[in-house]
Motif scaffolding. Structure first.
Motif, PDB file in Angstrom:
ATOM      1  N   SER A  25       0.834  -1.211   0.000  1.00  7.00           N
ATOM      2  CA  SER A  25       0.000   0.000   0.000  1.00  7.00           C
ATOM      3  C   SER A  25       0.863   1.253   0.000  1.00  7.00           C
ATOM      4  O   SER A  25       0.545   2.231  -0.670  1.00  7.00           O
ATOM      5  CB  SER A  25      -0.900   0.038   1.236  1.00  7.00           C
ATOM      6  OG  SER A  25      -1.849  -0.967   1.157  1.00  7.00           O
TER       7      SER A  25
ATOM      8  N   GLN B   2     -10.407  -0.548  -0.800  1.00  4.82           N
ATOM      9  CA  GLN B   2     -11.050  -1.767  -0.336  1.00  4.82           C
ATOM     10  C   GLN B   2     -12.499  -1.563   0.090  1.00  4.82           C
ATOM     11  O   GLN B   2     -13.370  -2.315  -0.289  1.00  4.82           O
ATOM     12  CB  GLN B   2     -10.231  -2.352   0.814  1.00  4.82           C
ATOM     13  CG  GLN B   2     -10.742  -3.689   1.291  1.00  4.82           C
ATOM     14  CD  GLN B   2      -9.774  -4.337   2.254  1.00  4.82           C
ATOM     15  OE1 GLN B   2      -8.698  -3.813   2.526  1.00  4.82           O
ATOM     16  NE2 GLN B   2     -10.151  -5.472   2.798  1.00  4.82           N
TER      17      GLN B   2
ATOM     18  N   ASP C 136      -6.392  -0.626  -4.506  1.00  6.96           N
ATOM     19  CA  ASP C 136      -5.789  -1.248  -3.324  1.00  6.96           C
ATOM     20  C   ASP C 136      -6.765  -2.273  -2.756  1.00  6.96           C
ATOM     21  O   ASP C 136      -7.779  -1.902  -2.180  1.00  6.96           O
ATOM     22  CB  ASP C 136      -5.462  -0.181  -2.282  1.00  6.96           C
ATOM     23  CG  ASP C 136      -4.510  -0.697  -1.206  1.00  6.96           C
ATOM     24  OD1 ASP C 136      -4.279  -1.926  -1.143  1.00  6.96           O
ATOM     25  OD2 ASP C 136      -4.001   0.129  -0.435  1.00  6.96           O
ATOM     26  N   GLU C 137      -6.476  -3.535  -2.939  1.00 12.46           N
ATOM     27  CA  GLU C 137      -7.358  -4.624  -2.497  1.00 12.46           C
ATOM     28  C   GLU C 137      -8.809  -4.361  -2.910  1.00 12.46           C
ATOM     29  O   GLU C 137      -9.718  -4.377  -2.060  1.00 12.46           O
ATOM     30  CB  GLU C 137      -7.272  -4.804  -0.975  1.00 12.46           C
ATOM     31  CG  GLU C 137      -5.880  -5.097  -0.442  1.00 12.46           C
ATOM     32  CD  GLU C 137      -5.463  -6.564  -0.594  1.00 12.46           C
ATOM     33  OE1 GLU C 137      -6.180  -7.325  -1.278  1.00 12.46           O
ATOM     34  OE2 GLU C 137      -4.403  -6.932  -0.062  1.00 12.46           O
TER      35      GLU C 137
HETATM   36  P1  ADP Z   1      -3.753  -2.019   3.654  1.00 14.89           P
HETATM   37  O1  ADP Z   1      -2.510  -2.817   3.824  1.00 14.89           O
HETATM   38  O2  ADP Z   1      -4.761  -2.675   2.758  1.00 14.89           O
HETATM   39  O3  ADP Z   1      -3.513  -0.585   3.338  1.00 14.89           O
HETATM   40  P2  ADP Z   1      -3.928  -1.710   6.476  1.00 14.89           P
HETATM   41  O4  ADP Z   1      -4.983  -2.190   7.412  1.00 14.89           O
HETATM   42  O5  ADP Z   1      -2.530  -2.191   6.572  1.00 14.89           O
HETATM   43  O6  ADP Z   1      -4.528  -2.000   5.035  1.00 14.89           O
HETATM   44  O7  ADP Z   1      -3.873  -0.113   6.519  1.00 14.89           O
HETATM   45  C1  ADP Z   1      -5.028   0.665   6.566  1.00 14.89           C
HETATM   46  C2  ADP Z   1      -4.622   2.109   6.881  1.00 14.89           C
HETATM   47  O8  ADP Z   1      -3.919   2.191   8.133  1.00 14.89           O
HETATM   48  C3  ADP Z   1      -3.658   2.676   5.831  1.00 14.89           C
HETATM   49  O9  ADP Z   1      -3.996   4.023   5.589  1.00 14.89           O
HETATM   50  C4  ADP Z   1      -2.297   2.572   6.468  1.00 14.89           C
HETATM   51  O10 ADP Z   1      -1.453   3.619   6.035  1.00 14.89           O
HETATM   52  C5  ADP Z   1      -2.615   2.709   7.950  1.00 14.89           C
HETATM   53  N1  ADP Z   1      -1.691   1.911   8.774  1.00 14.89           N
HETATM   54  C6  ADP Z   1      -1.224   0.678   8.518  1.00 14.89           C
HETATM   55  N2  ADP Z   1      -0.385   0.261   9.488  1.00 14.89           N
HETATM   56  C7  ADP Z   1      -0.362   1.249  10.411  1.00 14.89           C
HETATM   57  C8  ADP Z   1       0.304   1.421  11.649  1.00 14.89           C
HETATM   58  N3  ADP Z   1       1.133   0.506  12.146  1.00 14.89           N
HETATM   59  N4  ADP Z   1       0.100   2.566  12.314  1.00 14.89           N
HETATM   60  C9  ADP Z   1      -0.735   3.496  11.833  1.00 14.89           C
HETATM   61  N5  ADP Z   1      -1.380   3.407  10.658  1.00 14.89           N
HETATM   62  C10 ADP Z   1      -1.210   2.289   9.970  1.00 14.89           C
END
Ligand code: ADP
Ligand code: ADP
Length: 227
Positions: free
Chosen positions: A43, A88, A164-165
């Protein structure tokens, strides 16, 4: 020649390195799947390519222009006029009807309301959404909402669709319908598609797939790209 390119891109969130020298080059008209384990940086790479995130190091190039050093105004114009997005879930504006959601990119691009809605409506028959024009997101199934989001991503004829997904919240049948429609519409318009997915079934629609691992891109179907 590539339409969009990431050159040795690095980006950390605090102490967490998300990208560590990612390289990727995508040709015009190509449908590319970005795969890899959860948390590997897919992502983040997509958001860097789309000019949403700014890398700490490295360069992003689109159509001969450097994106990562552009000002925010120029970048948001680029995203509005030349890119489309499908994510998503949770992306339809709940206060708007389905057709207003689809028309949104045209309205933001300066089209008049009547023309934008007319164009938006042409997508409903095409995506099997006839009769849903006036519904709001709460009155749609997940698959319907995702097809409407897809129509919104493509309605302004973007040069690149960033997804994205896009099937991540759907069951396999609805997911296949969304991917069938996405690929057909993209091919018809000549839209380049960059789709992040962890599902091999979704990646099977792509011309090429790359894998992101630990913030780097590797490729098994094209030896000329990646590390
Ligand atoms: P994806 O991998 O499909 O983007 P995630 O659930 O990993 O889904 O991420 C969703 C949102 O949260 C994104 O905007 C991402 O930037 C943010 N994000 C992912 N990991 C973290 C983290 N450790 N701390 C804060 N924000 C996060
Ligand atoms: P993927 O899409 O492959 O699941 P991401 O690009 O979402 O991976 O995330 C890569 C790494 O960066 C993960 O360790 C994730 O937790 C972290 N990350 C992503 N977005 C954020 C964010 N907004 N804040 C903090 N950490 C983040």
């Amino acid at each position: 020649t590539s339409l969009i390119e990431a050159r040795d891109v690095a980006l950390s969130f605090g102490r967490t390195p998300a990208l560590r020298g990612a390289r990727l080059s995508v040709a015009a008209g190509e449908i590319l799947a970005i795969m890899g384990p959860s948390g590997s940086g897919k992502s983040t790479l997509l958001h860097c390519l789309a000019g949403i995130l700014t890398p700490d190091a490295g360069e992003i190039w689109f159509d001969g222009r450097r994106v990562d050093t552009m000002g925010e105004t120029e970048r948001s114009t680029l995203r509005r006029d030349r890119f489309g997005f499908v994510f998503q879930f949770g992306q339809l504006v709940p206060e708007l009807t389905a057709e207003e959601n689809v028309a949104l990119p045209l309205l933001l691009g300066g089209s008049r309301r009547a023309a934008a809605l007319k164009e938006a409506r042409t997508w409903f028959e095409r995506l099997g959404l006839d009769g849903l024009e006036e519904r709001r997101s709460g009155e749609l199934s997940g698959g319907q909402a995702q097809r409407i989001a897809l129509a919104r991503g493509l309605v302004a004829h973007p040069e690149i669709l960033f997804a994205d997904e896009p099937t991540g919240s759907l069951d396999s049948l609805a997911g296949e319908q969304v991917m069938d429609l996405l690929v057909a519409a993209a091919r018809e318009q000549g839209t380049t598609v960059i789709v992040v997915t962890h599902e091999p079934r979704v990646a099977a629609y792509a011309d090429r797939e790359v894998i992101v691992r630990d913030g780097k891109v590797s490729s098994f179907s094209d030896a000329g790209v990646g590390a």
